[in-house]
Scaffold this motif. Structure first.
Motif, short mmCIF file in Angstrom:
data_model
loop_
_atom_site.label_atom_id
_atom_site.label_comp_id
_atom_site.label_asym_id
_atom_site.label_seq_id
_atom_site.Cartn_x
_atom_site.Cartn_y
_atom_site.Cartn_z
N LEU A 168 1.66 6.48 -6.99
CA LEU A 168 0.48 7.16 -7.53
C LEU A 168 0.22 8.50 -6.86
CD1 LEU A 168 -1.86 4.05 -7.76
CD2 LEU A 168 -0.48 5.08 -9.57
N GLY A 169 0.86 8.73 -5.74
CA GLY A 169 0.72 10.03 -5.08
C GLY A 169 -0.41 10.11 -4.11
N GLU A 171 0.84 -1.21 0.00
CA GLU A 171 0.00 0.00 0.00
C GLU A 171 0.87 1.26 0.00
OE1 GLU A 171 -0.51 -2.56 2.24
OE2 GLU A 171 -2.26 -3.40 1.23
N ASP A 172 1.93 1.24 0.83
CA ASP A 172 2.85 2.38 0.88
C ASP A 172 3.53 2.59 -0.47
OD1 ASP A 172 4.38 4.48 1.99
OD2 ASP A 172 6.01 3.09 2.50
N MET A 173 3.89 1.50 -1.14
CA MET A 173 4.53 1.60 -2.45
C MET A 173 3.59 2.27 -3.46
SD MET A 173 5.82 -1.40 -5.05
CE MET A 173 4.15 -1.93 -5.33
N PHE A 174 2.32 1.83 -3.47
CA PHE A 174 1.37 2.43 -4.39
C PHE A 174 1.12 3.91 -4.07
CE2 PHE A 174 0.10 -1.98 -5.51
CZ PHE A 174 0.30 -1.87 -6.88
#
Length: 76
Positions: free
Chosen positions: A75-76, A68-71
């Motif tokens: 994606l901002g 989730e943190d990566m996305f």
């Protein structure tokens, strides 16, 4: 003309198998082809590896605690 391919894992048996094949009626020729060893794959020689190491060297790496943190970062 038909072709039969035999794979003989023991190099010491190759000459005996060749002789046996020559004794078979109707065999026109017997050829021995040595198997080529595949080259060992060295990832350090690839462009992608060198680029990745350059990214690390210049600090172009990111850390994410979870997917989730990566996305969120992407994606901002």
């Amino acid at each position: 003309m038909a072709t039969i391919v035999l794979q003989v894992p023991d190099e010491n048996l190759v000459s005996k198998v060749k002789q046996a094949c020559k004794m078979l009626m109707g065999v026109a020729s017997v050829k021995v082809q040595k198997s080529v060893k595949p080259k060992e794959y060295d990832i350090t020689k690839t462009t992608g590896y060198r680029e990745a190491m350059d990214d690390i060297k210049h600090g172009r790496v990111y850390h994410a605690d979870s997917v989730e943190d990566m996305f969120k970062q992407i994606l901002g």
